[in-house]
Write a protein that holds these residues in place. Structure first.
Motif, PDB file in Angstrom:
ATOM      1  N   GLY A 194     -21.219 -86.187  33.575  1.00 45.72           N
ATOM      2  CA  GLY A 194     -22.529 -86.004  32.956  1.00 45.72           C
ATOM      3  C   GLY A 194     -23.217 -84.720  33.351  1.00 45.72           C
ATOM      4  N   SER A 195     -23.092 -84.340  34.619  1.00 48.24           N
ATOM      5  CA  SER A 195     -23.765 -83.120  35.079  1.00 48.24           C
ATOM      6  C   SER A 195     -23.220 -81.873  34.403  1.00 48.24           C
ATOM      7  CB  SER A 195     -23.623 -82.987  36.595  1.00 48.24           C
ATOM      8  OG  SER A 195     -22.247 -82.926  36.971  1.00 48.24           O
ATOM      9  N   SER A 196     -21.958 -81.921  33.994  1.00 50.18           N
ATOM     10  CA  SER A 196     -21.348 -80.769  33.324  1.00 50.18           C
ATOM     11  C   SER A 196     -21.556 -80.803  31.823  1.00 50.18           C
ATOM     12  CB  SER A 196     -19.840 -80.727  33.628  1.00 50.18           C
ATOM     13  OG  SER A 196     -19.601 -80.583  35.001  1.00 50.18           O
ATOM     14  N   MET A 197     -21.996 -81.954  31.297  1.00 56.06           N
ATOM     15  CA  MET A 197     -22.141 -82.106  29.858  1.00 56.06           C
ATOM     16  C   MET A 197     -23.563 -81.831  29.373  1.00 56.06           C
ATOM     17  SD  MET A 197     -20.847 -85.337  27.512  1.00 56.06           S
ATOM     18  CE  MET A 197     -19.590 -85.820  28.685  1.00 56.06           C
ATOM     19  N   SER A 198     -24.521 -81.794  30.293  1.00 57.15           N
ATOM     20  CA  SER A 198     -25.919 -81.765  29.888  1.00 57.15           C
ATOM     21  C   SER A 198     -26.304 -80.514  29.110  1.00 57.15           C
ATOM     22  CB  SER A 198     -26.823 -81.891  31.121  1.00 57.15           C
ATOM     23  OG  SER A 198     -26.583 -80.836  32.036  1.00 57.15           O
ATOM     24  N   LEU A 199     -25.620 -79.392  29.356  1.00 56.90           N
ATOM     25  CA  LEU A 199     -25.947 -78.140  28.660  1.00 56.90           C
ATOM     26  C   LEU A 199     -24.961 -77.806  27.555  1.00 56.90           C
ATOM     27  CD1 LEU A 199     -27.211 -75.438  31.200  1.00 56.90           C
ATOM     28  CD2 LEU A 199     -28.443 -76.508  29.321  1.00 56.90           C
ATOM     29  N   LYS A 226     -24.763 -78.361  24.508  1.00 58.24           N
ATOM     30  CA  LYS A 226     -25.242 -77.916  23.203  1.00 58.24           C
ATOM     31  C   LYS A 226     -25.114 -76.396  23.077  1.00 58.24           C
ATOM     32  CE  LYS A 226     -30.145 -77.098  24.305  1.00 58.24           C
ATOM     33  NZ  LYS A 226     -31.542 -77.424  23.930  1.00 58.24           N
ATOM     34  N   THR A 251     -17.685 -82.378  24.794  1.00 61.75           N
ATOM     35  CA  THR A 251     -17.594 -83.493  25.729  1.00 61.75           C
ATOM     36  C   THR A 251     -16.492 -83.279  26.744  1.00 61.75           C
ATOM     37  OG1 THR A 251     -15.969 -84.718  24.417  1.00 61.75           O
ATOM     38  CG2 THR A 251     -18.302 -85.067  23.880  1.00 61.75           C
ATOM     39  N   PRO A 305     -30.630 -78.726  19.490  1.00 61.02           N
ATOM     40  CA  PRO A 305     -29.704 -79.747  19.992  1.00 61.02           C
ATOM     41  C   PRO A 305     -28.623 -80.091  18.975  1.00 61.02           C
ATOM     42  CG  PRO A 305     -31.795 -80.739  19.346  1.00 61.02           C
ATOM     43  CD  PRO A 305     -31.982 -79.251  19.263  1.00 61.02           C
TER      44      PRO A 305
END
Length: 464
Positions: A241-246, A248, A233, A156
């Motif tokens: 948020g749904s597009s940011m979750s992966l 890393k 970001t 992460p």
């Protein structure tokens, strides 16, 4: 993963894995005895491709594993990997005559990977014994490179920032006797990396660019450039948020480049290897770069910013321009660059772009042979007009308003920063496996680098 594979002779007791077809099952069962036939009947095992059955011995311990294959061989090069999770811990071995033993062994080991940095490590260890027809040294080199790439992607962003990613580059090269340097923060401006600085300056973790070399200077020059956005970001064009979750995994290009570099150096290939990784976090603050800004670049081109969520191509532009200055014999860049590539080809089939027809053909042949799927897309020059800007030399995103050809236009943008290198190839990878597949556990993934290792090995080893 390397430790998963051992020689048959190093195992005192191992459960054999026998390949069977639906046609050969009866003959195999005749050799195993009546109880084996009864066990197959009870479990409705017919030898269907990719199916498996553990047949216990009369004493109750595992005696034999039957694995279904096709008449022509394995149903998929890494099909054996699908059974790893269902086997009890212990030692196994490929029986004599097992088809495609090297691919089977590789699939088994690739499927055994687990990212356990943040959990209690599993004690359910399974080893696979192989015969002399399997090149364990080369497979071990490949597995080490794949593991490095997967581990970096899975880590992460709170533990893998720009500093830590640059340190990973340095550590890998120091391990193999290479050397280099890292340019950090405001020094990026002094050394003419303005786009790397602009993308990363909003983060509390300073941007940087790592530039390391290995090998004899007189050898053919192979340069690898990897996108190192440790978290994206979207900048001021903030992702939902749904597009940011992966996000890393947005440094997946750099992770794959380092995995490939690990293979090249461990195999001691006769090349002068150079790896360039711009390491940034695309964050939001008062000094973040904005849509409508015009950035200077190392190449001298002025770049209009159409969307701050297309930051990867900006940092790659500076890095490619640096790499291009010495005209390497082969330059490869890898990046988790566009969602458009995933819309076109899905998560498992990364596109690649090059003007070099011979290189493109070699990649296609070797990708298929290595079960490392890739697909060529065109650097279609008429689409360059989509990058026109009225106020700068170029816009970094498609300005047509229609959103067409997103992956192609991104590749075309990068091509503007490559002038002297004849053999350049760009990979728009996903770097992630959404669900378990044979040889590919869910999570961070190495894509294209096994193929590229074969390509570089053949291209330059044979030239000596």
């Amino acid at each position: 993963m390397r430790e998963i594979l051992v020689r048959n002779t190093d195992l005192s007791e191992a459960t054999p894995i026998l390949a069977v077809t639906e046609a050969s099952l009866a003959e195999v069962l005749a050799g195993l005895g009546q109880s084996a036939g009864n066990w197959c009947a009870v479990n409705d095992f017919s030898g269907r491709p990719s199916s498996c059955l553990l047949i216990p011995s009369a004493e109750g311990s595992g005696a034999t594993v039957l694995f279904g294959v096709e008449e022509t061989g394995l149903p998929h090069p890494f099909a054996l990997g699908a059974i790893v999770g269902s086997l009890p811990k212990g030692d196994y071995s490929l029986a004599d005559g097992f088809p495609d033993p090297e691919q089977a062994a590789l699939g088994f080991a690739l499927s055994a990977y687990r990212f356990e940095q943040y959990v209690t490590p599993s004690r359910k260890i399974r080893r696979l014994g192989v015969g002399k027809d399997v090149d364990l040294d080369r497979i071990g080199i490949v597995l080490d490179g794949v593991k490095l790439a997967r581990d970096l992607i899975n880590t992460p962003a709170n533990d893998l920032g720009p500093e830590e990613l640059a340190a990973a580059v340095a550590a890998l090269f120091e391990k193999h006797g290479g050397a280099g340097r890292v340019v950090v923060g405001e020094d990026l401006l002094d050394e003419n990396f303005p786009m790397v600085h602009a993308v990363g300056r909003a983060s509390s973790r300073a941007p940087r660019i790592a530039d390391f070399t290995w090998g004899e200077a007189s050898n053919p020059k192979v340069t690898l450039v990897g996108k190192g956005v440790i978290f994206d970001t979207g900048g001021l064009n903030l992702k939902p948020g749904s597009s940011m979750s992966l996000m890393k995994k947005d440094m997946g290009g750099s992770a794959n480049v380092l995995g490939l570099a690990s293979m090249i150096m461990a195999a001691k290939l006769p090349v002068r290897l150079r790896v360039i990784v711009p390491c940034v976090e695309n964050a939001v603050s008062g000094n973040a770069f904005r849509p409508g800004d015009i950035l200077s670049s190392r190449k001298g081109l002025s770049v209009e910013i159409g969307n701050t969520d297309a930051e990867g191509r900006l940092i790659l532009g500076d890095a490619l321009a640096l790499a291009d200055e010495e005209s390497p014999d082969l330059m490869i860049d890898m990046a988790t660059l566009t969602g458009a590539a995933r819309v076109a080809l899905g998560p498992d089939l990364p596109p690649y772009y090059t003007h070099d027809e011979g290189l493109a053909e070699d990649i296609a042949v070797m990708a298929e042979a290595a079960a490392d799927p890739l697909w060529r897309l065109p650097l279609w020059q008429p689409y360059m007009k989509y990058l026109d800007s009225k106020v700068a030399d170029i816009n970094h995103i498609n300005t047509s308003g229609a959103g067409f050809a997103g992956s192609i236009t991104a590749a075309l943008f990068l091509s503007r920063f490559v002038e002297n290198t004849e053999s350049w190839i760009h990979f728009d990878i996903f770097g992630w496996t959404p669900a378990d597949k044979p040889g590919k556990p869910a999570g961070g993934e190495a894509q294209g680098i096994r193929c590229l290792f074969d390509l570089i090995s053949e291209r330059y080893s044979s030239a000596q």
